[in-house]
Design an enzyme around this catalytic site. Structure first.
Site, PDB file in Angstrom:
ATOM      1  N   ARG A  54       3.823  -2.964  13.242  1.00 38.96           N
ATOM      2  CA  ARG A  54       3.037  -1.947  12.274  1.00 38.96           C
ATOM      3  C   ARG A  54       2.562  -0.814  13.405  1.00 38.96           C
ATOM      4  NH1 ARG A  54      -2.872  -0.958   9.763  1.00 38.96           N
ATOM      5  NH2 ARG A  54      -2.012   0.707   8.246  1.00 38.96           N
ATOM      6  N   HIS A  92       3.529   3.278  13.368  1.00 38.22           N
ATOM      7  CA  HIS A  92       2.262   4.363  13.334  1.00 38.22           C
ATOM      8  C   HIS A  92       2.333   5.189  14.129  1.00 38.22           C
ATOM      9  CE1 HIS A  92      -1.148   3.234  10.304  1.00 38.22           C
ATOM     10  NE2 HIS A  92       0.133   2.699   9.704  1.00 38.22           N
ATOM     11  N   HIS A 102       7.118  -5.079   5.154  1.00 39.10           N
ATOM     12  CA  HIS A 102       5.812  -5.949   4.475  1.00 39.10           C
ATOM     13  C   HIS A 102       6.074  -7.123   4.249  1.00 39.10           C
ATOM     14  CE1 HIS A 102       3.332  -1.990   3.410  1.00 39.10           C
ATOM     15  NE2 HIS A 102       3.356  -2.086   4.814  1.00 39.10           N
ATOM     16  N   TRP A 148      -2.438 -14.614   1.700  1.00 37.25           N
ATOM     17  CA  TRP A 148      -3.092 -15.686   2.097  1.00 37.25           C
ATOM     18  C   TRP A 148      -2.265 -17.022   2.298  1.00 37.25           C
ATOM     19  CZ3 TRP A 148      -4.081 -13.180  -2.105  1.00 37.25           C
ATOM     20  CH2 TRP A 148      -5.040 -12.053  -2.102  1.00 37.25           C
TER      21      TRP A 148
HETATM   22  C1  HEM Z   1       4.057   3.816   2.031  1.00 43.77           C
HETATM   23  C2  HEM Z   1       4.217   3.597   3.237  1.00 43.77           C
HETATM   24  C3  HEM Z   1       2.939   2.593   4.026  1.00 43.77           C
HETATM   25  C4  HEM Z   1       1.757   2.384   3.458  1.00 43.77           C
HETATM   26  C5  HEM Z   1       0.801   3.009   2.540  1.00 43.77           C
HETATM   27  C6  HEM Z   1       1.517   1.027   4.394  1.00 43.77           C
HETATM   28  C7  HEM Z   1       0.015   0.621   4.322  1.00 43.77           C
HETATM   29  C8  HEM Z   1      -0.343  -0.892   4.896  1.00 43.77           C
HETATM   30  C9  HEM Z   1      -1.557  -1.308   4.668  1.00 43.77           C
HETATM   31  C10 HEM Z   1      -2.793  -0.801   3.915  1.00 43.77           C
HETATM   32  C11 HEM Z   1      -1.785  -2.435   5.613  1.00 43.77           C
HETATM   33  C12 HEM Z   1      -2.761  -3.310   5.772  1.00 43.77           C
HETATM   34  C13 HEM Z   1      -3.305  -3.022   7.231  1.00 43.77           C
HETATM   35  C14 HEM Z   1      -4.539  -3.994   7.261  1.00 43.77           C
HETATM   36  O1  HEM Z   1      -5.663  -4.163   6.246  1.00 43.77           O
HETATM   37  O2  HEM Z   1      -4.626  -4.689   8.567  1.00 43.77           O
HETATM   38  C15 HEM Z   1      -0.153  -2.424   6.303  1.00 43.77           C
HETATM   39  C16 HEM Z   1       0.132  -3.504   7.073  1.00 43.77           C
HETATM   40  C17 HEM Z   1       1.378  -3.464   7.510  1.00 43.77           C
HETATM   41  N1  HEM Z   1       2.333  -2.790   7.613  1.00 43.77           N
HETATM   42 FE1  HEM Z   1       2.406  -1.125   6.257  1.00 43.77          FE
HETATM   43  N2  HEM Z   1       2.311   0.611   5.261  1.00 43.77           N
HETATM   44  C18 HEM Z   1       3.533   1.489   4.976  1.00 43.77           C
HETATM   45  C19 HEM Z   1       4.603   1.139   5.335  1.00 43.77           C
HETATM   46  C20 HEM Z   1       4.972   0.694   6.836  1.00 43.77           C
HETATM   47  C21 HEM Z   1       6.301   0.634   7.390  1.00 43.77           C
HETATM   48  C22 HEM Z   1       7.195   1.789   7.432  1.00 43.77           C
HETATM   49  C23 HEM Z   1       6.109  -0.369   8.418  1.00 43.77           C
HETATM   50  C24 HEM Z   1       7.076  -0.772   9.430  1.00 43.77           C
HETATM   51  C25 HEM Z   1       8.465  -0.506   9.466  1.00 43.77           C
HETATM   52  C26 HEM Z   1       4.868  -1.050   7.990  1.00 43.77           C
HETATM   53  C27 HEM Z   1       4.571  -2.298   8.629  1.00 43.77           C
HETATM   54  C28 HEM Z   1       3.295  -3.131   8.374  1.00 43.77           C
HETATM   55  C29 HEM Z   1       2.892  -4.219   8.952  1.00 43.77           C
HETATM   56  C30 HEM Z   1       4.065  -5.354   9.963  1.00 43.77           C
HETATM   57  C31 HEM Z   1       1.816  -4.626   8.640  1.00 43.77           C
HETATM   58  C32 HEM Z   1       1.166  -5.989   8.661  1.00 43.77           C
HETATM   59  C33 HEM Z   1       0.217  -5.814   9.974  1.00 43.77           C
HETATM   60  C34 HEM Z   1      -0.822  -6.965  10.201  1.00 43.77           C
HETATM   61  O3  HEM Z   1      -0.647  -7.990   9.898  1.00 43.77           O
HETATM   62  O4  HEM Z   1      -1.783  -6.637  10.996  1.00 43.77           O
HETATM   63  N3  HEM Z   1       4.260  -0.454   6.906  1.00 43.77           N
HETATM   64  N4  HEM Z   1       0.487  -1.418   5.654  1.00 43.77           N
HETATM   65  N1  LIG Z   2       2.585  -9.645   3.340  1.00 46.46           N
HETATM   66  C1  LIG Z   2       2.560  -8.438   2.794  1.00 46.46           C
HETATM   67  C2  LIG Z   2       3.314  -8.487   1.413  1.00 46.46           C
HETATM   68  N2  LIG Z   2       4.045  -9.681   1.041  1.00 46.46           N
HETATM   69  O1  LIG Z   2       4.540  -9.512   0.053  1.00 46.46           O
HETATM   70  O2  LIG Z   2       3.911 -10.736   1.756  1.00 46.46           O
HETATM   71  C3  LIG Z   2       3.392  -7.407   0.525  1.00 46.46           C
HETATM   72  N3  LIG Z   2       2.560  -6.225   1.033  1.00 46.46           N
HETATM   73  C4  LIG Z   2       1.767  -6.251   2.144  1.00 46.46           C
HETATM   74  C5  LIG Z   2       1.396  -5.011   2.647  1.00 46.46           C
HETATM   75  C6  LIG Z   2       0.806  -4.912   3.709  1.00 46.46           C
HETATM   76  C7  LIG Z   2       0.700  -6.121   4.610  1.00 46.46           C
HETATM   77  C8  LIG Z   2       1.334  -7.211   4.281  1.00 46.46           C
HETATM   78  C9  LIG Z   2       2.060  -7.288   3.110  1.00 46.46           C
END
Ligand code: HEM
Ligand SMILES: Nc1c([N+](=O)[O-])cnc2ccccc12
Length: 289
Positions: free
Chosen positions: A43, A47, A170, A186
């Site tokens: 992530r 970012h 995700h 979870w």
């Molecule tokens: C529409 C675009 C996106 C939105 C609105 C979005 C939003 C979010 C949100 C709200 C979380 C949860 C953060 C938390 O509560 O700790 C998250 C987690 C995450 N996102 Fe996204 N995201 C987007 C695109 C992406 C992209 C393009 C990637 C990577 C190529 C990505 C990778 C991740 C990963 C790996 C997590 C898990 C992080 C963790 O477990 O701490 N996301 N994202």
């Molecule tokens: N594990 C996740 C899933 N998933 O389906 O396991 C879906 N959405 C997500 C969005 C933000 C961070 C983790 C996600």
């Protein structure tokens, strides 16, 4: 102005950095309910790159400006400080490595070590001063649907196919209520990079629920999985759905397309001279470590 990335070290030097990050991931695999640092490193790499604006080539991964508090404290990046702290010891061990290279190499290492595709990574990003920090507000919000997602990624010239492939990340990690106002999944299987995100989206029953922060998310109680509104949008929108189905049925296709669009994302705004060749890293396992 476009940034030019000169290669200053050879692949063996970067493989050493990769190994240091991968080894530290193994040593600290109990982080965040045994998800480990992989997801937050991925992530973070997104970012630091997602601030790029094609109109004036501002933001993006080149200058490593996430290290400055204005960017680090963007409310939409809450929780990524854990990824930054994890990389601090790597930063000290390899002072010659720029922050932009460190943040993007962190994501590449994490993807490969979580059994994801091989990401050819190019080096040579150069640190920029605090004056170059892009304004907050360039990262996407999770509350909205397909039209929002589509118009957000206009800024990167990403097609519907590229957006769907990119969001497959995700499958990793989880949402934490205190970070983003969303919560779940979870389970502890969310540190393996696979096409399961698309499978889940298509095959499971998703129930809209208001979570404890008052936000609507889509939950599957049986499995303890969740989807953000922006995730669920890929299912609701017929143009996105076409690619969701393709990736749910073909993990190799997903790996190939994810590699292409993720590389585009972390290299946006940077010009790499042809002699600056991509580095291909071996996983710890492939090195018998
Ligand atoms: C529409 C675009 C996106 C939105 C609105 C979005 C939003 C979010 C949100 C709200 C979380 C949860 C953060 C938390 O509560 O700790 C998250 C987690 C995450 N996102 Fe996204 N995201 C987007 C695109 C992406 C992209 C393009 C990637 C990577 C190529 C990505 C990778 C991740 C990963 C790996 C997590 C898990 C992080 C963790 O477990 O701490 N996301 N994202
Ligand atoms: N594990 C996740 C899933 N998933 O389906 O396991 C879906 N959405 C997500 C969005 C933000 C961070 C983790 C996600």
């Amino acid at each position: 102005a476009l940034h030019t990335a000169q290669q200053e070290k050879n692949s063996e030097d970067y493989q050493e950095v990769y190994n240091a990050i991968a080894t530290k991931m193994r040593e600290e695999k109990d982080f965040d309910n045994n998800n480990g640092y992989g997801p937050v490193l991925v992530r973070l790499s997104w970012h630091v790159s997602g601030t790029w604006d094609k109109r004036d080539n501002s933001g993006g991964s080149f200058g490593g400006t996430y290290r400055f508090k204005k960017e680090m404290n963007d409310p939409l990046s809450r929780g990524l400080q854990n990824g930054f702290k994890f990389l601090e010891s790597i930063d000290k061990q390899f002072p010659w490595l720029s922050h932009g290279d460190l943040f993007t190499l962190g994501g590449v290492t994490a993807i490969q070590e979580m059994q994801g595709p091989k990401i050819p990574w190019r080096s040579g990003r150069v640190d920029e001063p605090e004056s170059m920090v892009p304004d907050n507000g360039r990262l996407p919000e999770p509350h909205y649907g397909a039209d929002y997602v589509r118009s957000y990624y206009e800024r990167f010239n990403f097609t519907d196919q590229e957006v769907v492939a990119l969001l497959g990340a995700h499958v990793l990690g989880k949402a934490h209520l205190k970070n983003s106002g969303y919560d779940g999944p979870w389970d502890d299987e969310s540190n393996i990079f696979s096409n399961a995100f698309y499978d889940n989206l298509l095959k499971l029953k998703w129930t809209p629920e208001i979570n404890d922060a008052g936000n609507k998310q889509y939950d599957n109680k049986e499995k303890g999985y969740m989807m953000l509104p922006t995730d669920y949008a890929l299912f609701q929108d017929p143009k996105y759905l076409k690619y969701v189905k393709a990736y749910a049925n073909d993990q190799d296709l997903f790996f190939k397309d994810f590699t292409k669009v993720y590389t585009k994302l972390i290299e946006n705004g940077i010009e790499f001279p042809k002699e600056n060749k991509p580095h291909l890293f071996k996983t710890l396992k492939e090195q018998g470590k």
